[in-house]
Design an enzyme around this catalytic site. Structure first.
Site, PDB file in Angstrom:
ATOM      1  N   ASP A   1     -56.458   2.307   0.395  1.00  0.00           N
ATOM      2  CA  ASP A   1     -57.210   3.318   1.653  1.00  0.00           C
ATOM      3  C   ASP A   1     -58.235   2.309   2.065  1.00  0.00           C
ATOM      4  OD1 ASP A   1     -59.075   5.109   2.543  1.00  0.00           O
ATOM      5  OD2 ASP A   1     -58.154   6.718   1.628  1.00  0.00           O
TER       6      ASP A   1
ATOM      7  N   ILE B   1     -53.389   0.175   6.227  1.00  0.00           N
ATOM      8  CA  ILE B   1     -51.974   0.117   6.318  1.00  0.00           C
ATOM      9  C   ILE B   1     -51.290  -0.549   7.400  1.00  0.00           C
ATOM     10  CG2 ILE B   1     -51.735   2.548   4.851  1.00  0.00           C
ATOM     11  CD1 ILE B   1     -51.208   3.925   7.406  1.00  0.00           C
TER      12      ILE B   1
ATOM     13  N   PHE C   1     -50.195   9.446   2.537  1.00  0.00           N
ATOM     14  CA  PHE C   1     -51.036  10.370   3.021  1.00  0.00           C
ATOM     15  C   PHE C   1     -51.959   9.836   4.252  1.00  0.00           C
ATOM     16  CE2 PHE C   1     -50.759  11.650  -1.431  1.00  0.00           C
ATOM     17  CZ  PHE C   1     -50.732  13.177  -1.402  1.00  0.00           C
TER      18      PHE C   1
ATOM     19  N   GLU D   1     -55.350   9.663  10.454  1.00  0.00           N
ATOM     20  CA  GLU D   1     -56.389  10.365  11.210  1.00  0.00           C
ATOM     21  C   GLU D   1     -56.076  11.647  11.205  1.00  0.00           C
ATOM     22  OE1 GLU D   1     -59.502   9.255  11.979  1.00  0.00           O
ATOM     23  OE2 GLU D   1     -59.009   7.039  11.290  1.00  0.00           O
TER      24      GLU D   1
ATOM     25  N   THR E   1     -47.270  17.437   8.675  1.00  0.00           N
ATOM     26  CA  THR E   1     -48.024  18.677   8.970  1.00  0.00           C
ATOM     27  C   THR E   1     -47.192  19.917   9.863  1.00  0.00           C
ATOM     28  OG1 THR E   1     -49.937  19.553  10.520  1.00  0.00           O
ATOM     29  CG2 THR E   1     -49.059  17.488  11.037  1.00  0.00           C
TER      30      THR E   1
ATOM     31  N   ALA F   1     -49.068  14.899  17.978  1.00  0.00           N
ATOM     32  CA  ALA F   1     -48.007  13.937  18.499  1.00  0.00           C
ATOM     33  C   ALA F   1     -47.854  12.791  17.764  1.00  0.00           C
ATOM     34  CB  ALA F   1     -48.414  13.890  19.940  1.00  0.00           C
TER      35      ALA F   1
ATOM     36  N   LYS G   1     -48.417  12.513  14.555  1.00  0.00           N
ATOM     37  CA  LYS G   1     -47.853  12.695  13.480  1.00  0.00           C
ATOM     38  C   LYS G   1     -46.113  12.971  13.464  1.00  0.00           C
ATOM     39  CE  LYS G   1     -49.224  13.347   9.782  1.00  0.00           C
ATOM     40  NZ  LYS G   1     -49.516  12.494   8.531  1.00  0.00           N
TER      41      LYS G   1
ATOM     42  N   TYR H   1     -64.542  28.406  17.886  1.00  0.00           N
ATOM     43  CA  TYR H   1     -63.949  27.954  19.274  1.00  0.00           C
ATOM     44  C   TYR H   1     -63.376  29.449  19.921  1.00  0.00           C
ATOM     45  CZ  TYR H   1     -64.131  23.190  17.386  1.00  0.00           C
ATOM     46  OH  TYR H   1     -64.578  21.905  16.851  1.00  0.00           O
TER      47      TYR H   1
HETATM   48  P1  NAD Z   1     -58.192  12.765   5.444  1.00  0.00           P
HETATM   49  O1  NAD Z   1     -58.672  12.684   6.881  1.00  0.00           O
HETATM   50  O2  NAD Z   1     -59.354  13.634   4.463  1.00  0.00           O
HETATM   51  O3  NAD Z   1     -58.139  11.509   4.591  1.00  0.00           O
HETATM   52  C1  NAD Z   1     -57.285  10.286   5.297  1.00  0.00           C
HETATM   53  C2  NAD Z   1     -57.480   9.142   4.233  1.00  0.00           C
HETATM   54  O4  NAD Z   1     -56.768   8.125   4.880  1.00  0.00           O
HETATM   55  C3  NAD Z   1     -59.002   8.703   4.351  1.00  0.00           C
HETATM   56  O5  NAD Z   1     -59.228   8.450   2.993  1.00  0.00           O
HETATM   57  C4  NAD Z   1     -58.901   7.505   5.099  1.00  0.00           C
HETATM   58  O6  NAD Z   1     -59.928   6.447   4.675  1.00  0.00           O
HETATM   59  C5  NAD Z   1     -57.327   7.064   4.921  1.00  0.00           C
HETATM   60  N1  NAD Z   1     -57.072   6.421   6.141  1.00  0.00           N
HETATM   61  C6  NAD Z   1     -57.258   6.560   7.316  1.00  0.00           C
HETATM   62  N2  NAD Z   1     -56.849   5.565   7.992  1.00  0.00           N
HETATM   63  C7  NAD Z   1     -56.409   4.609   7.418  1.00  0.00           C
HETATM   64  C8  NAD Z   1     -55.583   3.098   7.659  1.00  0.00           C
HETATM   65  N3  NAD Z   1     -55.408   2.784   8.726  1.00  0.00           N
HETATM   66  N4  NAD Z   1     -55.288   2.583   6.264  1.00  0.00           N
HETATM   67  C9  NAD Z   1     -55.479   3.074   5.112  1.00  0.00           C
HETATM   68  N5  NAD Z   1     -56.017   4.314   4.949  1.00  0.00           N
HETATM   69  C10 NAD Z   1     -56.587   5.096   5.991  1.00  0.00           C
HETATM   70  O7  NAD Z   1     -56.944  13.712   5.676  1.00  0.00           O
HETATM   71  P2  NAD Z   1     -56.419  14.798   4.771  1.00  0.00           P
HETATM   72  O8  NAD Z   1     -56.708  15.934   5.067  1.00  0.00           O
HETATM   73  O9  NAD Z   1     -56.345  14.340   3.333  1.00  0.00           O
HETATM   74  O10 NAD Z   1     -54.692  14.563   5.090  1.00  0.00           O
HETATM   75  C11 NAD Z   1     -53.907  13.741   4.418  1.00  0.00           C
HETATM   76  C12 NAD Z   1     -52.679  13.885   5.045  1.00  0.00           C
HETATM   77  O11 NAD Z   1     -52.124  15.161   5.025  1.00  0.00           O
HETATM   78  C13 NAD Z   1     -52.460  13.185   6.645  1.00  0.00           C
HETATM   79  O12 NAD Z   1     -51.339  12.554   6.810  1.00  0.00           O
HETATM   80  C14 NAD Z   1     -52.689  14.610   7.316  1.00  0.00           C
HETATM   81  O13 NAD Z   1     -51.728  14.352   8.567  1.00  0.00           O
HETATM   82  C15 NAD Z   1     -51.593  15.498   6.361  1.00  0.00           C
HETATM   83  N6  NAD Z   1     -51.906  17.038   6.581  1.00  0.00           N
HETATM   84  C16 NAD Z   1     -53.382  17.340   6.314  1.00  0.00           C
HETATM   85  C17 NAD Z   1     -53.599  18.801   6.266  1.00  0.00           C
HETATM   86  C18 NAD Z   1     -54.823  19.178   5.968  1.00  0.00           C
HETATM   87  O14 NAD Z   1     -54.964  20.485   6.196  1.00  0.00           O
HETATM   88  N7  NAD Z   1     -55.769  18.444   5.760  1.00  0.00           N
HETATM   89  C19 NAD Z   1     -52.268  19.415   6.405  1.00  0.00           C
HETATM   90  C20 NAD Z   1     -50.987  19.140   7.014  1.00  0.00           C
HETATM   91  C21 NAD Z   1     -51.031  17.695   6.542  1.00  0.00           C
HETATM   92  O1  DAU Z   2     -51.958  22.867  10.088  1.00  0.00           O
HETATM   93  C1  DAU Z   2     -52.264  21.815   9.484  1.00  0.00           C
HETATM   94  C2  DAU Z   2     -53.441  21.061  10.128  1.00  0.00           C
HETATM   95  O2  DAU Z   2     -54.623  21.675   9.557  1.00  0.00           O
HETATM   96  C3  DAU Z   2     -53.537  19.543   9.667  1.00  0.00           C
HETATM   97  O3  DAU Z   2     -52.452  18.729  10.144  1.00  0.00           O
HETATM   98  C4  DAU Z   2     -54.964  18.897  10.175  1.00  0.00           C
HETATM   99  O4  DAU Z   2     -54.949  17.470   9.542  1.00  0.00           O
HETATM  100  C5  DAU Z   2     -56.083  19.767   9.604  1.00  0.00           C
HETATM  101  O5  DAU Z   2     -57.241  19.148  10.017  1.00  0.00           O
HETATM  102  C6  DAU Z   2     -55.636  21.189  10.108  1.00  0.00           C
HETATM  103  O6  DAU Z   2     -55.940  21.389  11.530  1.00  0.00           O
HETATM  104  P1  DAU Z   2     -56.742  22.553  12.180  1.00  0.00           P
HETATM  105  O7  DAU Z   2     -57.161  22.025  13.544  1.00  0.00           O
HETATM  106  O8  DAU Z   2     -55.890  23.923  12.176  1.00  0.00           O
HETATM  107  O9  DAU Z   2     -57.907  22.381  11.218  1.00  0.00           O
HETATM  108  P2  DAU Z   2     -59.324  22.688  11.450  1.00  0.00           P
HETATM  109  O10 DAU Z   2     -60.053  23.031  10.291  1.00  0.00           O
HETATM  110  O11 DAU Z   2     -60.054  21.790  12.510  1.00  0.00           O
HETATM  111  O12 DAU Z   2     -59.603  24.143  12.408  1.00  0.00           O
HETATM  112  C7  DAU Z   2     -58.971  25.338  11.716  1.00  0.00           C
HETATM  113  C8  DAU Z   2     -59.229  26.401  12.801  1.00  0.00           C
HETATM  114  O13 DAU Z   2     -60.482  26.585  13.168  1.00  0.00           O
HETATM  115  C9  DAU Z   2     -58.832  25.919  14.395  1.00  0.00           C
HETATM  116  O14 DAU Z   2     -58.268  27.359  14.913  1.00  0.00           O
HETATM  117  C10 DAU Z   2     -60.025  25.449  15.134  1.00  0.00           C
HETATM  118  C11 DAU Z   2     -61.065  26.301  14.484  1.00  0.00           C
HETATM  119  N1  DAU Z   2     -62.348  25.869  14.507  1.00  0.00           N
HETATM  120  C12 DAU Z   2     -62.422  24.747  13.896  1.00  0.00           C
HETATM  121  C13 DAU Z   2     -63.882  23.900  13.808  1.00  0.00           C
HETATM  122  C14 DAU Z   2     -63.833  22.681  13.272  1.00  0.00           C
HETATM  123  C15 DAU Z   2     -63.481  26.553  15.022  1.00  0.00           C
HETATM  124  O15 DAU Z   2     -63.252  27.558  15.480  1.00  0.00           O
HETATM  125  N2  DAU Z   2     -64.494  25.821  14.845  1.00  0.00           N
HETATM  126  C16 DAU Z   2     -64.865  24.624  14.273  1.00  0.00           C
HETATM  127  O16 DAU Z   2     -66.013  23.978  14.278  1.00  0.00           O
END
Ligand code: NAD
Ligand code: DAU
Length: 341
Positions: free
Chosen positions: A37, A64, A83, A86, A127, A157, A159, A212
């Site tokens: 990481d 990575i 995982f 960004e 995702t 895009a 992803k 939003y």
């Molecule tokens: P996150 O942003 O919390 O964590 C990302 C991690 O990756 C961090 O620890 C960061 O330091 C590391 N990282 C970023 N760029 C890097 C690089 N170039 N080299 C090495 N490490 C790097 O993300 P998350 O929410 O834990 O998501 C993890 C994975 O799951 C991602 O691929 C994301 O697209 C996918 N995903 C997340 C969600 C969600 O709801 N959080 C849903 C669907 C899919």
């Molecule tokens: O669906 C999976 C995705 O879920 C992952 O791939 C992404 O990594 C993860 O960040 C998440 O994306 P979203 O854009 O759906 O999550 P976020 O928490 O940013 O927003 C959830 C919803 O809430 C979305 O409709 C936008 C809205 N929102 C978000 C924020 C941060 C608000 O209304 N106000 C806010 O301040």
């Protein structure tokens, strides 16, 4: 999977990665984990303090996209669970380039190295956002393994591109791979830039909750430990399916209702709700049909949304020293994203 396999977990200091590292070492104490990481703003080693001295766990700070480093590490690895990415849509709108570097080029570097080192399995965490948006009018529509790709933000895009690369390496170089496309995760260790932890922590600080647009957008919420279990079942399965979509137990609850549920559970006032300018290209609705992974692997989510939300609220209440510095470190982003909205 061999009993004493070595897993390379990328992005293990992030939200889902840290939950996965905990899950894995609890359930498979004989396996080894290497966590690679680069510790971006989203990576946080304090999420892993309790296992930092576990002899089966090694942390390597590195990117990575660094071919040399990745090749060196991959030498000892059986399975990659990828995982690192960004992950925040709003940041991808403000600054898309790093999303291409990490999510596309970073995945490419890992894939090249995985092929060269004849890795047993490459599991890619993706995702449901790669499928674009569903209509708010047709609540029967859902994403499945057969939904065509239609990403609409720089994040999704990038992803989608990474998913295509993984499949291309499978076809062209016979890399053994699997992909899970999951919905919105929530739970402990999530950065407070995302909706649920942002709402909880803003309420704790008596700050406004930015909603939003009209707040009627819908997400499919998956408790993070249920997601970890799904990855485990995919990794341990002999099933020949390469892709599984993974989702949660809630049914089409608009963002504004989620926020009101949290306000209610925390005994706070709805006066803190503030409707702000909508996200550019805001996807209206996500909903996942996870019947395939249920049928093939017998996975179902187990944590109800109400239960998961309460656990999450309790965790953020009890771990203020974890999230407060993160909010402070992200002050510039919060200003850029929310000022003048
Ligand atoms: P996150 O942003 O919390 O964590 C990302 C991690 O990756 C961090 O620890 C960061 O330091 C590391 N990282 C970023 N760029 C890097 C690089 N170039 N080299 C090495 N490490 C790097 O993300 P998350 O929410 O834990 O998501 C993890 C994975 O799951 C991602 O691929 C994301 O697209 C996918 N995903 C997340 C969600 C969600 O709801 N959080 C849903 C669907 C899919
Ligand atoms: O669906 C999976 C995705 O879920 C992952 O791939 C992404 O990594 C993860 O960040 C998440 O994306 P979203 O854009 O759906 O999550 P976020 O928490 O940013 O927003 C959830 C919803 O809430 C979305 O409709 C936008 C809205 N929102 C978000 C924020 C941060 C608000 O209304 N106000 C806010 O301040």
């Amino acid at each position: 999977m061999k009993k004493n396999s070595t897993l390379l977990v990328t992005g293990g200091a992030g939200f889902i990665g840290a939950n996965f590292v905990h899950y894995w070492l609890n359930n498979y104490p004989d396996t080894k984990i290497i966590n690679l990481d680069s510790l971006t703003y989203a990576g946080n080693l304090t999420s892993l303090t309790d296992i930092s001295s576990n002899p089966n766990y090694t942390f390597i700070e590195g990117n990575i996209t660094n071919k040399e480093l990745v090749n060196k590490i991959m030498d000892d690895v059986d399975i990659v669970v990828h995982f690192a990415a960004e992950s925040h849509v709003d940041r991808s709108i403000l600054n898309p380039e790093i999303f291409l570097e990490t999510n596309v080029m970073g995945t490419h570097v890992l894939l090249e190295s995985a092929v060269r080192n004849k890795i047993e399995r490459f599991h890619h965490i993706s995702t449901d956002e790669v499928f674009g948006t569903l209509s708010l009018e047709d609540l029967n529509s859902k994403f499945s393994e057969n939904t065509p790709y239609d990403p609409r933000s720089p994040y999704s895009a990038s992803k989608a591109a990474s998913d295509h690369l993984v499949r291309a390496y499978g076809e062209t170089y016979n890399l053994k791979y699997s992909i899970t496309n999951c919905s919105n995760n929530y739970g402990e260790f999530q950065h407070p830039e995302k909706l649920i932890p942002l709402t909880i922590t803003n309420l704790m600080e008596d700050l406004e909750i930015p909603v939003y647009g009209d707040g009627m957008q819908v997400r499919d919420w998956l408790y993070v430990q249920d997601h970890c279990k799904a990855i485990d079942m995919v990794l341990n399965s002999e099933n020949t399916d390469k892709t599984f979509v993974v989702g949660g137990l809630n049914e089409d609850i608009p963002n504004i209702e989620i926020i009101k549920m949290i306000i209610n559970l925390m005994g706070k006032s709805e006066n803190l709700i503030k409707f702000v300018k909508d996200r550019a290209g805001h996807d209206k609705r996500y909903s996942v049909d996870w019947s395939n992974i249920k049928e093939k692997l017998n996975w179902t989510p187990s944590v109800t949304f109400e239960e998961g939300l309460q656990k999450t609220i309790d965790w953020y209440k009890n771990n203020q020293s974890w999230w407060k510095p993160l909010k402070n470190d992200s002050k510039d982003f919060f200003l850029k994203n929310y000022q003048g909205r």
